[in-house]
Enzyme design. Structure first.
Site, PDB file in Angstrom:
ATOM      1  N   ALA A 164      -4.463  -8.059  13.678  1.00 50.48           N
ATOM      2  CA  ALA A 164      -3.038  -8.115  13.350  1.00 50.48           C
ATOM      3  C   ALA A 164      -2.537  -9.546  13.161  1.00 50.48           C
ATOM      4  O   ALA A 164      -1.588  -9.766  12.413  1.00 50.48           O
ATOM      5  CB  ALA A 164      -2.233  -7.405  14.422  1.00 50.48           C
ATOM      6  N   THR A 165      -3.158 -10.510  13.824  1.00 49.30           N
ATOM      7  CA  THR A 165      -2.727 -11.893  13.604  1.00 49.30           C
ATOM      8  C   THR A 165      -2.940 -12.273  12.139  1.00 49.30           C
ATOM      9  O   THR A 165      -2.058 -12.836  11.498  1.00 49.30           O
ATOM     10  CB  THR A 165      -3.484 -12.855  14.542  1.00 49.30           C
ATOM     11  OG1 THR A 165      -3.049 -12.612  15.886  1.00 49.30           O
ATOM     12  CG2 THR A 165      -3.196 -14.307  14.194  1.00 49.30           C
TER      13      THR A 165
ATOM     14  N   ASN B  16       5.535  -6.442  22.636  1.00 56.07           N
ATOM     15  CA  ASN B  16       4.322  -6.439  23.455  1.00 56.07           C
ATOM     16  C   ASN B  16       4.582  -6.737  24.920  1.00 56.07           C
ATOM     17  O   ASN B  16       3.775  -6.400  25.776  1.00 56.07           O
ATOM     18  CB  ASN B  16       3.314  -7.443  22.889  1.00 56.07           C
ATOM     19  CG  ASN B  16       3.943  -8.786  22.600  1.00 56.07           C
ATOM     20  OD1 ASN B  16       4.936  -8.879  21.866  1.00 56.07           O
ATOM     21  ND2 ASN B  16       3.401  -9.830  23.183  1.00 56.07           N
TER      22      ASN B  16
ATOM     23  N   GLN C 264       1.960  -2.706  18.526  1.00 59.55           N
ATOM     24  CA  GLN C 264       2.180  -1.949  19.758  1.00 59.55           C
ATOM     25  C   GLN C 264       2.860  -0.627  19.425  1.00 59.55           C
ATOM     26  O   GLN C 264       3.833  -0.603  18.675  1.00 59.55           O
ATOM     27  CB  GLN C 264       3.092  -2.733  20.722  1.00 59.55           C
ATOM     28  CG  GLN C 264       2.552  -4.089  21.121  1.00 59.55           C
ATOM     29  CD  GLN C 264       1.422  -4.022  22.130  1.00 59.55           C
ATOM     30  OE1 GLN C 264       1.206  -2.994  22.783  1.00 59.55           O
ATOM     31  NE2 GLN C 264       0.685  -5.104  22.263  1.00 59.55           N
TER      32      GLN C 264
ATOM     33  N   SER D  34      -3.380  -2.977  14.399  1.00 59.73           N
ATOM     34  CA  SER D  34      -4.554  -3.512  15.080  1.00 59.73           C
ATOM     35  C   SER D  34      -5.348  -2.377  15.701  1.00 59.73           C
ATOM     36  O   SER D  34      -4.772  -1.444  16.271  1.00 59.73           O
ATOM     37  CB  SER D  34      -4.081  -4.477  16.164  1.00 59.73           C
ATOM     38  OG  SER D  34      -5.158  -4.822  16.994  1.00 59.73           O
TER      39      SER D  34
ATOM     40  N   HIS E 225      -7.745  -2.673  18.224  1.00 58.17           N
ATOM     41  CA  HIS E 225      -8.074  -2.735  19.657  1.00 58.17           C
ATOM     42  C   HIS E 225      -6.897  -2.430  20.566  1.00 58.17           C
ATOM     43  O   HIS E 225      -7.053  -2.391  21.783  1.00 58.17           O
ATOM     44  CB  HIS E 225      -8.722  -4.074  20.020  1.00 58.17           C
ATOM     45  CG  HIS E 225      -7.770  -5.217  20.159  1.00 58.17           C
ATOM     46  ND1 HIS E 225      -7.371  -5.713  21.377  1.00 58.17           N
ATOM     47  CD2 HIS E 225      -7.130  -5.954  19.238  1.00 58.17           C
ATOM     48  CE1 HIS E 225      -6.534  -6.714  21.182  1.00 58.17           C
ATOM     49  NE2 HIS E 225      -6.374  -6.881  19.888  1.00 58.17           N
TER      50      HIS E 225
ATOM     51  N   THR F  84     -16.792  -9.720   3.056  1.00 58.06           N
ATOM     52  CA  THR F  84     -17.538  -8.475   3.236  1.00 58.06           C
ATOM     53  C   THR F  84     -16.909  -7.638   4.336  1.00 58.06           C
ATOM     54  O   THR F  84     -16.569  -8.155   5.402  1.00 58.06           O
ATOM     55  CB  THR F  84     -19.003  -8.804   3.575  1.00 58.06           C
ATOM     56  OG1 THR F  84     -19.576  -9.462   2.455  1.00 58.06           O
ATOM     57  CG2 THR F  84     -19.801  -7.546   3.898  1.00 58.06           C
TER      58      THR F  84
ATOM     59  N   CYS G 127       3.530 -19.868  35.428  1.00 59.78           N
ATOM     60  CA  CYS G 127       3.226 -20.932  36.379  1.00 59.78           C
ATOM     61  C   CYS G 127       1.917 -21.618  36.021  1.00 59.78           C
ATOM     62  O   CYS G 127       1.706 -22.775  36.335  1.00 59.78           O
ATOM     63  CB  CYS G 127       3.146 -20.348  37.777  1.00 59.78           C
ATOM     64  SG  CYS G 127       3.347 -21.564  39.062  1.00 59.78           S
TER      65      CYS G 127
END
Lengths: 133, 454
Positions: B74-75, B204, B232, B252, B254, B292, B378
């Site tokens: 997706a990126t 997300n 998402q 996406s 995954h 490919t 943090c």
């Protein structure tokens, strides 16, 4: 990220958690950090007339390294004189707990907390002496 | 007894469904052909498998198979959609509208396009300055000449600045406190130069679902393209590119129990949407994405999409029931909790909750056998908490105290029960050692204290 065993040990068994009476003239309270930064440490020291740290208590809002840093310094300062406690530096804390660079600020906070608590105690004592004289 | 560790971070990634793995295996063994090999059986088999997967993916989102462009994830799809539209439609305009709560793949792509435009403008400005001054502009005389000649209000320069730059100007819209876009603000942000609106389906971090159908209708009526990052939620909330008038959509594999490294960009055919490719080469994927094809991953992606489509109604109801059990279990037992973002418009498997005065990272350390995420940053050098929570106006301390639970297909009721008990116990423990909780309980207004920021 991985924490060192010592950080985990302090996090799971924090020493000297608690609150001392902040109105007690022999108790110095240091409150450092900021909620918005995700770290607030409160360190309280009970200091005898001759400058010996008899007791130490902490409460900390922060990550595991912040909790471990404050827990560790309560152990270190107990039984020390005020002057000795003032020499504890953040580097000692960071080294003892093997803090990674992104967690160095936790040790800085612990050093600041000691200094703030001692300063508060000294201020109280000065105010008392001014009143007495 | 539940098996540890427990995975509750399904917004980050999801485990591979065993049925997906089964479908993939032949294409990692004997059926290894290149889908672009047109003259032997190895190639034909691979091509047939890719076509089937394309059909499966298209069906999940109500598209036609010719509208699916396979990418590495997706990126890449987000990059391709935004950069591809900006390049292709550069003579039409260069303005993008997006949200401050979008994924970094959107925000950083937009920022790069802004930089490209700025660099071009800086060049043009120096060029015009040299013309006006009638001399070369050097590092030494530049600032002096700039004070002498007001290039910014020069008519010729201003005309140049309106020419296509290859970059873009971008509006990053605020969201409402519930995390959703305001349709009025979106409409008001549109200009004659607006070519693209990019707004996600579901967030997300907070799982908030945007009014995608309304956005699609608005964009269509204004002649503006609508890209939707639909990474998402498409396996748990119905998503249909026709009903929602989506022109481009990133998906996406995954995030819906398929393999990593494969995704797709939906590109509408009617009315036709054009994009310039960002990867050049053999002209695969109708010229929009050379390279490919990753056949085994595509087959897995297709199977994952088919399973998601078939199981969506049941899965969605099951997740909602578990999520509500988790939410009620936590909020009934603990005081001072806040749900971040709209509860109503939220993915069924998402819970983003702040436990006031208990810091998120230390809570995660306390529940180390449960994989979740925190809005506390943090660990990052900046010490900045989640930009999504801050865009919602969530108080910084509460952002540091937030935990994101992402339930998924393999989350069990026993796991939810275990997590409720564990989290309640650890939050209480952390609050017992939190000076802020003690002060709040004493009725001290924490905002009234002068904190020493570090």
């Amino acid at each position: 990220m991985a924490y060192s065993d010592k950080v985990i040990e302090h996090y799971e068994n924090p020493r000297n958690v608690g609150t001392l009476d902040k109105e007690d003239p022999n108790v110095g309270t240091g409150l450092v950090g900021a909620p918005a930064c995700g770290d607030v440490m409160r360190l309280q020291l009970k200091i005898s007339e001759d400058g010996l740290i008899e007791d130490a208590r902490f409460k900390t809002f922060g990550c595991g390294s912040a909790i471990a840093s404050s827990s560790l310094v309560t152990e270190w300062v107990k039984g020390k004189t005020v002057d000795q406690a003032m020499t504890i530096s953040n580097k000692d804390v960071a080294r003892e707990l093997s803090l990674p660079p992104v967690k160095i600020h936790c040790s800085v906070l612990a050093e600041d907390a000691i200094k703030a608590a001692i300063e508060d105690f000294k201020k109280k004592r000065a105010a008392r002496q001014a009143k007495a004289s | 007894m539940v098996k540890l560790p427990i995975y509750m971070d399904n917004h980050a990634t999801t485990p591979l469904d065993p049925r997906v793995l089964e479908a993939m295996l032949p294409y990692l063994r004997e059926d290894f052909g290149n889908a672009a090999s047109r003259n032997h059986v190895f190639g034909w088999k691979a091509e047939a498998a890719v076509n089937k997967a394309r059909q499966q993916v298209a069906e999940l989102i109500g598209a036609a198979e010719q509208e699916i462009v396979f990418t590495s994830g997706a990126t890449e799809s987000d990059n391709l959609a935004i950069k591809g539209v900006i390049e292709f439609y550069k003579s039409k305009g260069d303005h993008i509208i997006t949200l401050k709560t979008e994924h970094k793949a959107i925000l950083d792509t937009c920022k790069r396009l802004e930089r490209v435009r700025q660099e071009r403008l800086d060049e043009l400005k120096l060029l015009r300055l040299a013309q006006l001054a009638g001399q070369d502009v050097t590092e030494e005389n530049q600032s002096e000449l700039l004070t002498k000649y007001d290039v910014d209000s020069d008519e010729t320069y201003r005309k140049w600045a309106e020419l296509p730059t290859g970059g873009a100007r971008v509006t990053y819209l605020d969201v409402e406190p519930d995390g959703r876009v305001s349709m009025e603000k979106l409409a008001a942000a549109m200009t004659p130069k607006t070519v693209l609106v990019s707004i996600m389906f579901a967030n997300n971090e907070i799982g908030v679902v945007q009014p995608v159908a309304e956005i699609g209708a608005l964009c269509r009526s204004k002649g503006v393209l609508f890209h939707c990052d639909a990474v998402q939620g498409i396996s748990t909330v119905p998503f249909d590119v026709e009903a929602m008038k989506v022109d481009l959509a990133s998906i996406s594999s995954h995030k819906m129990y398929g393999p990593k490294g494969i995704g797709a960009l939906y590109v509408r055919r009617r009315p036709r949407v054009r994009i310039a490719p960002i990867i050049d080469g053999g002209g695969h994927e109708r010229g929009m994405r050379s390279g490919t094809l990753n056949v085994s991953a595509i087959v897995g992606f297709g199977m994952a999409a088919e399973l998601a489509r078939k199981e969506l109604p049941e899965e969605s109801a099951r997740l909602l029931r578990l999520r509500e059990k988790l939410r009620k279990g936590l909020t009934d037992a603990l005081d001072m909790t806040v749900i971040n973002g709209s509860l109503e418009h939220r993915l069924p498997g998402n819970l983003n909750i702040s436990f006031a005065h208990a810091e998120g990272e230390s809570l995660m350390m306390g529940i180390k056998d449960v994989a979740v995420s925190s809005g506390s940053a943090c660990t990052s050098a900046s010490l900045e908490p989640s930009y999504v929570l801050r865009a919602l106006g969530v108080d910084e301390e509460l952002a540091h105290s937030s935990i994101r639970f992402g339930l998924g297909r393999f989350t069990t009721e026993e796991e939810v029960d275990y997590v409720v008990n564990l989290v309640v116990d650890k939050v209480r423990k952390l609050r017992d050692m939190s000076p802020l909780y003690e002060m709040a309980k004493e009725g001290i207004d924490l905002k009234s204290i002068e904190w020493t920021a570090h």
